[in-house]
Design a protein around this motif. Structure first.
Motif, PDB file in Angstrom:
ATOM      1  N   ARG A  82       0.850  -1.207   0.000  1.00  0.00           N
ATOM      2  CA  ARG A  82       0.000   0.000   0.000  1.00  0.00           C
ATOM      3  C   ARG A  82       0.877   1.245   0.000  1.00  0.00           C
ATOM      4  NH1 ARG A  82      -4.634   0.048   4.285  1.00  0.00           N
ATOM      5  NH2 ARG A  82      -5.372   1.793   3.016  1.00  0.00           N
ATOM      6  N   VAL A  83       1.378   1.640   1.152  1.00  0.00           N
ATOM      7  CA  VAL A  83       2.260   2.815   1.218  1.00  0.00           C
ATOM      8  C   VAL A  83       3.676   2.401   0.844  1.00  0.00           C
ATOM      9  CG1 VAL A  83       3.144   4.642   2.703  1.00  0.00           C
ATOM     10  CG2 VAL A  83       0.798   3.822   3.010  1.00  0.00           C
ATOM     11  N   GLY A  84       4.322   3.179  -0.052  1.00  0.00           N
ATOM     12  CA  GLY A  84       5.679   2.808  -0.492  1.00  0.00           C
ATOM     13  C   GLY A  84       5.664   1.547  -1.328  1.00  0.00           C
ATOM     14  N   ILE A  85       4.700   1.461  -2.213  1.00  0.00           N
ATOM     15  CA  ILE A  85       4.465   0.239  -2.998  1.00  0.00           C
ATOM     16  C   ILE A  85       5.753  -0.277  -3.652  1.00  0.00           C
ATOM     17  CG2 ILE A  85       3.369  -0.617  -5.116  1.00  0.00           C
ATOM     18  CD1 ILE A  85       0.921   1.010  -4.400  1.00  0.00           C
ATOM     19  N   GLY A  86       6.007  -1.583  -3.422  1.00  0.00           N
ATOM     20  CA  GLY A  86       7.129  -2.242  -4.069  1.00  0.00           C
ATOM     21  C   GLY A  86       8.361  -2.398  -3.202  1.00  0.00           C
ATOM     22  N   ASN A  87       8.481  -1.591  -2.136  1.00  0.00           N
ATOM     23  CA  ASN A  87       9.615  -1.759  -1.229  1.00  0.00           C
ATOM     24  C   ASN A  87       9.533  -3.138  -0.587  1.00  0.00           C
ATOM     25  OD1 ASN A  87      10.785   0.772  -1.616  1.00  0.00           O
ATOM     26  ND2 ASN A  87       9.456   1.737  -0.109  1.00  0.00           N
ATOM     27  N   SER A  88      10.668  -3.799  -0.484  1.00  0.00           N
ATOM     28  CA  SER A  88      10.667  -5.149   0.083  1.00  0.00           C
ATOM     29  C   SER A  88      11.954  -5.398   0.843  1.00  0.00           C
ATOM     30  CB  SER A  88      10.491  -6.191  -1.028  1.00  0.00           C
ATOM     31  OG  SER A  88      11.534  -6.074  -1.984  1.00  0.00           O
ATOM     32  N   ALA A  89      11.890  -6.352   1.764  1.00  0.00           N
ATOM     33  CA  ALA A  89      13.059  -6.689   2.575  1.00  0.00           C
ATOM     34  C   ALA A  89      12.866  -8.056   3.202  1.00  0.00           C
ATOM     35  CB  ALA A  89      13.276  -5.644   3.667  1.00  0.00           C
ATOM     36  N   VAL A  90      13.995  -8.683   3.554  1.00  0.00           N
ATOM     37  CA  VAL A  90      13.958  -9.922   4.320  1.00  0.00           C
ATOM     38  C   VAL A  90      13.862  -9.546   5.790  1.00  0.00           C
ATOM     39  CG1 VAL A  90      15.207 -12.032   4.927  1.00  0.00           C
ATOM     40  CG2 VAL A  90      15.356 -11.118   2.592  1.00  0.00           C
ATOM     41  N   ASN A  91      12.899 -10.124   6.504  1.00  0.00           N
ATOM     42  CA  ASN A  91      12.812  -9.854   7.942  1.00  0.00           C
ATOM     43  C   ASN A  91      13.731 -10.818   8.697  1.00  0.00           C
ATOM     44  OD1 ASN A  91      10.782 -11.801   7.065  1.00  0.00           O
ATOM     45  ND2 ASN A  91      10.116 -11.870   9.207  1.00  0.00           N
ATOM     46  N   LEU A  92      14.663 -10.249   9.439  1.00  0.00           N
ATOM     47  CA  LEU A  92      15.667 -11.063  10.143  1.00  0.00           C
ATOM     48  C   LEU A  92      15.177 -11.525  11.504  1.00  0.00           C
ATOM     49  CD1 LEU A  92      18.853  -8.993   9.236  1.00  0.00           C
ATOM     50  CD2 LEU A  92      17.870 -10.967   8.043  1.00  0.00           C
ATOM     51  N   ILE A  93      14.029 -10.989  11.960  1.00  0.00           N
ATOM     52  CA  ILE A  93      13.381 -11.436  13.189  1.00  0.00           C
ATOM     53  C   ILE A  93      11.892 -11.589  12.910  1.00  0.00           C
ATOM     54  CG2 ILE A  93      15.066 -10.323  14.737  1.00  0.00           C
ATOM     55  CD1 ILE A  93      13.029  -8.045  15.094  1.00  0.00           C
ATOM     56  N   ASP A  94      11.171 -12.257  13.807  1.00  0.00           N
ATOM     57  CA  ASP A  94       9.720 -12.323  13.673  1.00  0.00           C
ATOM     58  C   ASP A  94       9.163 -10.904  13.728  1.00  0.00           C
ATOM     59  OD1 ASP A  94      10.088 -15.018  13.695  1.00  0.00           O
ATOM     60  OD2 ASP A  94       9.285 -15.338  15.717  1.00  0.00           O
ATOM     61  N   VAL A  95       8.302 -10.564  12.776  1.00  0.00           N
ATOM     62  CA  VAL A  95       7.806  -9.199  12.661  1.00  0.00           C
ATOM     63  C   VAL A  95       6.283  -9.182  12.555  1.00  0.00           C
ATOM     64  CG1 VAL A  95       7.770  -7.123  11.208  1.00  0.00           C
ATOM     65  CG2 VAL A  95       9.912  -8.323  11.573  1.00  0.00           C
ATOM     66  N   ALA A  96       5.655  -8.274  13.347  1.00  0.00           N
ATOM     67  CA  ALA A  96       4.216  -8.045  13.212  1.00  0.00           C
ATOM     68  C   ALA A  96       3.999  -6.967  12.157  1.00  0.00           C
ATOM     69  CB  ALA A  96       3.643  -7.605  14.554  1.00  0.00           C
ATOM     70  N   ILE A  97       3.106  -7.218  11.214  1.00  0.00           N
ATOM     71  CA  ILE A  97       2.874  -6.270  10.125  1.00  0.00           C
ATOM     72  C   ILE A  97       1.418  -5.804  10.125  1.00  0.00           C
ATOM     73  CG2 ILE A  97       4.720  -7.206   8.695  1.00  0.00           C
ATOM     74  CD1 ILE A  97       2.547  -8.654   7.053  1.00  0.00           C
ATOM     75  N   ASN A  98       1.190  -4.623   9.533  1.00  0.00           N
ATOM     76  CA  ASN A  98      -0.174  -4.105   9.407  1.00  0.00           C
ATOM     77  C   ASN A  98      -0.673  -4.268   7.970  1.00  0.00           C
ATOM     78  OD1 ASN A  98       1.068  -2.115   7.877  1.00  0.00           O
ATOM     79  ND2 ASN A  98       0.951  -0.545   9.471  1.00  0.00           N
ATOM     80  N   ARG A 105      11.950  -3.198 -13.781  1.00  0.00           N
ATOM     81  CA  ARG A 105      10.780  -3.706 -14.524  1.00  0.00           C
ATOM     82  C   ARG A 105       9.734  -4.284 -13.572  1.00  0.00           C
ATOM     83  NH1 ARG A 105      14.134  -8.176 -17.793  1.00  0.00           N
ATOM     84  NH2 ARG A 105      15.613  -6.463 -17.624  1.00  0.00           N
ATOM     85  N   VAL A 106      10.204  -4.879 -12.455  1.00  0.00           N
ATOM     86  CA  VAL A 106       9.262  -5.441 -11.480  1.00  0.00           C
ATOM     87  C   VAL A 106       8.583  -4.311 -10.706  1.00  0.00           C
ATOM     88  CG1 VAL A 106       9.028  -6.937  -9.461  1.00  0.00           C
ATOM     89  CG2 VAL A 106      10.605  -7.565 -11.303  1.00  0.00           C
ATOM     90  N   LEU A 107       9.365  -3.306 -10.330  1.00  0.00           N
ATOM     91  CA  LEU A 107       8.776  -2.149  -9.648  1.00  0.00           C
ATOM     92  C   LEU A 107       7.742  -1.463 -10.539  1.00  0.00           C
ATOM     93  CD1 LEU A 107      11.987  -0.652  -7.970  1.00  0.00           C
ATOM     94  CD2 LEU A 107      10.134  -1.914  -6.857  1.00  0.00           C
ATOM     95  N   MET A 108       7.993  -1.454 -11.843  1.00  0.00           N
ATOM     96  CA  MET A 108       7.029  -0.869 -12.778  1.00  0.00           C
ATOM     97  C   MET A 108       5.740  -1.690 -12.805  1.00  0.00           C
ATOM     98  SD  MET A 108       7.658   0.122 -16.790  1.00  0.00           S
ATOM     99  CE  MET A 108       9.213   0.931 -16.343  1.00  0.00           C
ATOM    100  N   LEU A 109       5.896  -3.008 -12.702  1.00  0.00           N
ATOM    101  CA  LEU A 109       4.713  -3.875 -12.653  1.00  0.00           C
ATOM    102  C   LEU A 109       3.887  -3.588 -11.404  1.00  0.00           C
ATOM    103  CD1 LEU A 109       5.979  -7.388 -13.831  1.00  0.00           C
ATOM    104  CD2 LEU A 109       4.252  -5.957 -14.933  1.00  0.00           C
ATOM    105  N   PHE A 110       4.578  -3.374 -10.275  1.00  0.00           N
ATOM    106  CA  PHE A 110       3.865  -3.038  -9.036  1.00  0.00           C
ATOM    107  C   PHE A 110       3.009  -1.784  -9.229  1.00  0.00           C
ATOM    108  CE2 PHE A 110       7.196  -5.388  -6.354  1.00  0.00           C
ATOM    109  CZ  PHE A 110       6.373  -6.498  -6.216  1.00  0.00           C
ATOM    110  N   GLU A 111       3.578  -0.812  -9.925  1.00  0.00           N
ATOM    111  CA  GLU A 111       2.836   0.421 -10.176  1.00  0.00           C
ATOM    112  C   GLU A 111       1.611   0.145 -11.051  1.00  0.00           C
ATOM    113  OE1 GLU A 111       3.024   3.600  -9.118  1.00  0.00           O
ATOM    114  OE2 GLU A 111       4.538   2.936  -7.680  1.00  0.00           O
ATOM    115  N   LEU A 112       1.789  -0.712 -12.051  1.00  0.00           N
ATOM    116  CA  LEU A 112       0.674  -1.053 -12.938  1.00  0.00           C
ATOM    117  C   LEU A 112      -0.403  -1.846 -12.203  1.00  0.00           C
ATOM    118  CD1 LEU A 112       2.656  -2.050 -16.175  1.00  0.00           C
ATOM    119  CD2 LEU A 112       1.294   0.030 -15.819  1.00  0.00           C
ATOM    120  N   PHE A 113       0.034  -2.662 -11.245  1.00  0.00           N
ATOM    121  CA  PHE A 113      -0.908  -3.499 -10.492  1.00  0.00           C
ATOM    122  C   PHE A 113      -1.718  -2.687  -9.476  1.00  0.00           C
ATOM    123  CE2 PHE A 113       1.937  -7.523 -10.900  1.00  0.00           C
ATOM    124  CZ  PHE A 113       1.442  -7.730 -12.172  1.00  0.00           C
TER     125      PHE A 113
END
Length: 357
Positions: free
Chosen positions: A24-40, A66-74
């Protein structure tokens, strides 16, 4: 968040070692979570099968332009856009053998770490430059006696003068229609970068000989941005380019008297004094303006000319280091983008283990 809090909310926990994507906010940003994480609800947790895909490889793939562009299109929505989960599930991801995935992620992470180290060096040199400017423009080089002045304490051998006393003239630039092509490049306010006039963001103008000669920039001219947002007004740069350039109307050209003031010294002092320059600006609704009359009344310290040159040379040495590291960072960024495109799409395969021997 407590266990009870989790049970009573819509928040979900993503176990460590998986991938979190901003959907939703900051569409397309991604990361590996190195600890258990609660998300909204702004994030989506992707629980991966680590026997098939490496989480770091997946994150690198998701960062491809190209993948980030797809996120925008989606993305869907009006006020707040979001990516429907079904579109995320339909995204195809290449799957080289797992050891190759890990090697690709390792290669790209190594480049990323080099960029981070370069960033740290740039920050270090910038901090050093700021500290040196503060000291050199108040203490000078090798002084032991000081005196009070309108600018605060300065070396006893220094004077304080108005800019108007140390320049040949102050001149507004050309107010004329600009084109993408033409006879002469015209410097605008966005051509001033890190205290220098750079051959970027240029437009062109056609001029008769008399007008050209009146507005032709000479090496050592100092340009001050007279009209801009309040935060940027007073931005200053020295012109040292080869070739025939003129300058636009939102700039004031100062022509220093060479036997009194060093151009680089004056430029560095005005950069240090941008807060004071703002104080002489007239503020409008969205812009601020510094007029040439007030600028000529602006006070600056005046060491002996030889000391001015030494101070400017010290700061130029630091600037050269900053520029070298910025160039290194730019090259590393290009390398990273090129390697991402080649390795993450299979254009170039990575040999792993015995195959690499």
């Amino acid at each position: 968040m407590t266990k009870k809090g989790l049970e009573n909310s819509s928040t979900k926990v993503v176990p460590k070692g998986n991938v979190i994507i901003a959907t939703r906010v900051g569409i397309g940003n991604s990361a590996v979570n190195l600890i258990d994480v609660a998300i909204n609800q702004d994030l989506t947790g992707v629980i991966i099968d680590t026997s098939k895909i490496d989480p770091f490889f997946l994150v690198w793939y998701l960062h491809l332009p190209r993948v980030l562009m797809l996120f925008e299109l989606f993305s869907r929505g009006t006020t707040i856009k979001g990516i429907p989960k079904k579109h995320l599930q339909e995204l195809y991801v290449p799957l080289p053998p797992l050891p190759e995935q890990k090697k690709i992620a390792e290669i790209l992470s190594t480049i990323d770490k080099a960029i981070e180290k370069t960033d740290a060096l740039i920050h270090h040199y910038q901090q050093l430059k700021n500290a040196l400017m503060q000291r050199l423009f108040t203490e000078g080089i090798g002084h032991t006696r000081f005196k009070p002045s309108p600018l605060g304490q300065i070396p006893a051998e220094w004077d304080v003068v108005k800019i108007g006393d140390i320049i040949e003239f102050a001149q507004y630039g050309l107010s004329i229609k600009m084109y993408d092509e033409g006879q002469y490049p015209i410097v605008k306010m966005d051509s001033i970068i890190n205290g220098k006039v750079m051959p970027v963001n240029l437009k062109y103008v056609d001029l008769d000989e008399e007008t050209f000669n009146k507005f032709k920039l000479e090496k050592g001219d100092v340009l001050v941005n007279r009209t801009n947002s309040y935060e940027l007004v007073g931005k200053t740069g020295i012109f040292m380019l080869e070739g025939d350039y003129v300058f636009a109307s939102y700039l004031i050209r100062l022509r220093p008297k060479e036997d009194i003031i060093d151009s680089a010294f004056l430029t560095y002092y005005l950069i240090l004094s941008q807060d004071r320059l703002r104080q002489i600006a007239t503020r409008g609704v969205s812009q601020a303006n510094i007029n040439a009359t007030n600028l000529k009344k602006f006070l600056v310290p005046l060491p002996p000319l030889e000391e001015q040159k030494k101070i400017a040379q010290i700061l130029m040495t630091i600037d050269n280091k900053i520029e070298a590291e910025m160039k290194t960072k730019e090259e590393l960024e290009k390398l990273k983008q090129g390697m991402m495109d080649k390795l993450l799409t299979g254009k170039v395969r990575v040999k792993v283990g015995e195959e690499s021997g």
